[in-house]
Design a protein around this motif. Sequence first.
Motif, PDB file in Angstrom:
ATOM      1  N   VAL A  74       1.044  -1.077  -0.061  1.00  0.00           N
ATOM      2  CA  VAL A  74       0.028  -0.131  -0.107  1.00  0.00           C
ATOM      3  C   VAL A  74       1.011   1.124  -0.006  1.00  0.00           C
ATOM      4  CG1 VAL A  74      -0.316  -0.029   2.548  1.00  0.00           C
ATOM      5  CG2 VAL A  74      -1.971   1.225   1.151  1.00  0.00           C
ATOM      6  N   ILE A  75       1.926   1.026   0.550  1.00  0.00           N
ATOM      7  CA  ILE A  75       2.979   2.352   0.419  1.00  0.00           C
ATOM      8  C   ILE A  75       3.527   2.264  -0.808  1.00  0.00           C
ATOM      9  CG2 ILE A  75       4.913   3.356   1.779  1.00  0.00           C
ATOM     10  CD1 ILE A  75       4.199   1.821   4.367  1.00  0.00           C
ATOM     11  N   SER A  76       4.253   1.427  -1.107  1.00  0.00           N
ATOM     12  CA  SER A  76       4.760   1.379  -2.548  1.00  0.00           C
ATOM     13  C   SER A  76       3.831   1.946  -3.566  1.00  0.00           C
ATOM     14  CB  SER A  76       5.002   0.077  -3.007  1.00  0.00           C
ATOM     15  OG  SER A  76       6.170  -0.543  -1.844  1.00  0.00           O
ATOM     16  N   SER A  77       2.556   1.416  -3.497  1.00  0.00           N
ATOM     17  CA  SER A  77       1.543   2.014  -4.638  1.00  0.00           C
ATOM     18  C   SER A  77       1.269   3.527  -4.281  1.00  0.00           C
ATOM     19  CB  SER A  77       0.211   1.227  -4.508  1.00  0.00           C
ATOM     20  OG  SER A  77       0.563  -0.259  -4.720  1.00  0.00           O
ATOM     21  N   ALA A  78       1.122   3.858  -3.210  1.00  0.00           N
ATOM     22  CA  ALA A  78       0.929   5.187  -2.961  1.00  0.00           C
ATOM     23  C   ALA A  78       2.179   6.226  -3.393  1.00  0.00           C
ATOM     24  CB  ALA A  78       0.461   5.445  -1.542  1.00  0.00           C
ATOM     25  N   ALA A 243      -2.546  12.726   2.757  1.00  0.00           N
ATOM     26  CA  ALA A 243      -3.716  11.488   2.630  1.00  0.00           C
ATOM     27  C   ALA A 243      -3.062  10.444   3.446  1.00  0.00           C
ATOM     28  CB  ALA A 243      -3.962  10.988   1.247  1.00  0.00           C
ATOM     29  N   VAL A 244      -4.107   9.715   4.051  1.00  0.00           N
ATOM     30  CA  VAL A 244      -3.902   8.605   5.141  1.00  0.00           C
ATOM     31  C   VAL A 244      -4.266   7.360   4.108  1.00  0.00           C
ATOM     32  CG1 VAL A 244      -4.431   7.331   7.064  1.00  0.00           C
ATOM     33  CG2 VAL A 244      -4.147   9.660   7.096  1.00  0.00           C
ATOM     34  N   HIS A 245      -3.217   6.407   4.250  1.00  0.00           N
ATOM     35  CA  HIS A 245      -3.609   4.996   3.105  1.00  0.00           C
ATOM     36  C   HIS A 245      -3.529   3.894   4.113  1.00  0.00           C
ATOM     37  CE1 HIS A 245      -2.720   7.083  -0.775  1.00  0.00           C
ATOM     38  NE2 HIS A 245      -1.943   8.111  -0.021  1.00  0.00           N
ATOM     39  N   ARG A 246      -4.546   3.263   4.309  1.00  0.00           N
ATOM     40  CA  ARG A 246      -4.978   2.075   5.072  1.00  0.00           C
ATOM     41  C   ARG A 246      -4.917   0.513   4.495  1.00  0.00           C
ATOM     42  NH1 ARG A 246      -7.266   6.023   7.865  1.00  0.00           N
ATOM     43  NH2 ARG A 246      -6.745   6.201  10.062  1.00  0.00           N
ATOM     44  N   ALA A 247      -4.319  -0.219   5.162  1.00  0.00           N
ATOM     45  CA  ALA A 247      -4.821  -1.544   4.617  1.00  0.00           C
ATOM     46  C   ALA A 247      -4.711  -2.565   5.940  1.00  0.00           C
ATOM     47  CB  ALA A 247      -3.572  -2.202   3.697  1.00  0.00           C
ATOM     48  N   GLY A 248      -5.755  -3.497   5.621  1.00  0.00           N
ATOM     49  CA  GLY A 248      -5.661  -4.713   6.798  1.00  0.00           C
ATOM     50  C   GLY A 248      -5.037  -5.728   6.429  1.00  0.00           C
ATOM     51  N   LEU A 249      -4.270  -6.226   7.396  1.00  0.00           N
ATOM     52  CA  LEU A 249      -3.419  -7.362   7.390  1.00  0.00           C
ATOM     53  C   LEU A 249      -3.924  -8.595   8.033  1.00  0.00           C
ATOM     54  CD1 LEU A 249       0.376  -5.908   7.206  1.00  0.00           C
ATOM     55  CD2 LEU A 249      -1.294  -6.087   5.352  1.00  0.00           C
ATOM     56  N   LEU A 293       0.792   9.976   3.810  1.00  0.00           N
ATOM     57  CA  LEU A 293       1.667  10.515   2.903  1.00  0.00           C
ATOM     58  C   LEU A 293       1.642  12.104   2.433  1.00  0.00           C
ATOM     59  CD1 LEU A 293       3.722  10.280   0.237  1.00  0.00           C
ATOM     60  CD2 LEU A 293       1.846   9.473  -1.052  1.00  0.00           C
ATOM     61  N   ASP A 294       2.453  12.735   2.841  1.00  0.00           N
ATOM     62  CA  ASP A 294       2.416  14.372   2.515  1.00  0.00           C
ATOM     63  C   ASP A 294       3.305  14.478   1.384  1.00  0.00           C
ATOM     64  OD1 ASP A 294       1.006  15.326   4.924  1.00  0.00           O
ATOM     65  OD2 ASP A 294       2.627  14.244   6.100  1.00  0.00           O
ATOM     66  N   VAL A 295       2.726  15.352   0.498  1.00  0.00           N
ATOM     67  CA  VAL A 295       3.174  15.788  -0.735  1.00  0.00           C
ATOM     68  C   VAL A 295       3.372  17.385  -0.612  1.00  0.00           C
ATOM     69  CG1 VAL A 295       3.118  16.315  -3.180  1.00  0.00           C
ATOM     70  CG2 VAL A 295       1.950  14.232  -2.124  1.00  0.00           C
TER      71      VAL A 295
END
Length: 299
Positions: A74-78, A243-249, A293-295
């Motif tokens: 999810v981090i790599s994709s963002a 933006a906040v990116h989330r995923a459930g593991l 992720l801050d741009v």
Amino acid sequence: MDPRILDRLRCPVCGEPLAPATDTRALRCPRRHSFDIARQGYVNLLTGRAPHVGDTPDMVAARADFQAAGHYDVISSALAAAATDAVGRLAGAPLESTPAAAQQPGFGAYPLVVDAGAGTGRYLGAVLAALPDAVGLALDVSKPALRRAARAHPRAAAALADTWQRLPLADASTAVLLNVFAPRNGPEFHRVLHPAGTLLVVTPDTDHLAELVDTLDLLRVDPDKADRVAASLGGHFTPVSSAVHRAGLALTRPEVATVVGMGPSAWHTDAAALTTRLAALPEPVRVTVAVRLDVLRPR
């Protein structure tokens, strides 16, 4: 080393350009400062003794295993999506924004992506895979990490460097600068970024790995983390988006041990106590990944 990356490197002692030495496996500047290239592929651009040695071999191995399983994709994709947008924006910007920017050879043809505190180089590799014309440089103070980062992507190089010090890069030489769970050197990030370049900062959000914090007695995310990031960069950068990116593991107990071992809690957790707590967890262990992720762009 790829000459497109070498063009952007500068001697960390005097700031002169670097070139391959003819008599040894090293890079050398016109003033004869020399920097060895390790057999694992990274160049040592550290001057003096680093105040810390970075991640240990065990921490790096844990991170590599966890990332290879796709848990942080999810981090790599963002990052890949944000970097693609950033390079697209840069393509339409005038390269003559500053004299330093105008002097960068072939800047528009092969934008440079730098990962400051790159670790294994996993995120840099993902960004380069999304940018077929870009080249990349991984910077880290951990030799075990750089051994992996040097092989992260065919268009990437790696250098041993303390990101708290002057970065071994030319002014305005970088199109996109990645900073993932790593220290932030605002003045140097600003110096090396092109005026139309982009800084991408990833930090843990407040509920990152929250299910494990109490159960395993891990370090908590500072609730003022976002404010501290803004304060460290605010004088040099303007926020563009956040933006906040989330995923459930769903993790096994060994994978939970891995995620603990690859992060800052590895320095503060008692191994025996952790083993006992891990044994009590029901499998699979449900865990939330939550990162911000801050741009940002240079002022």
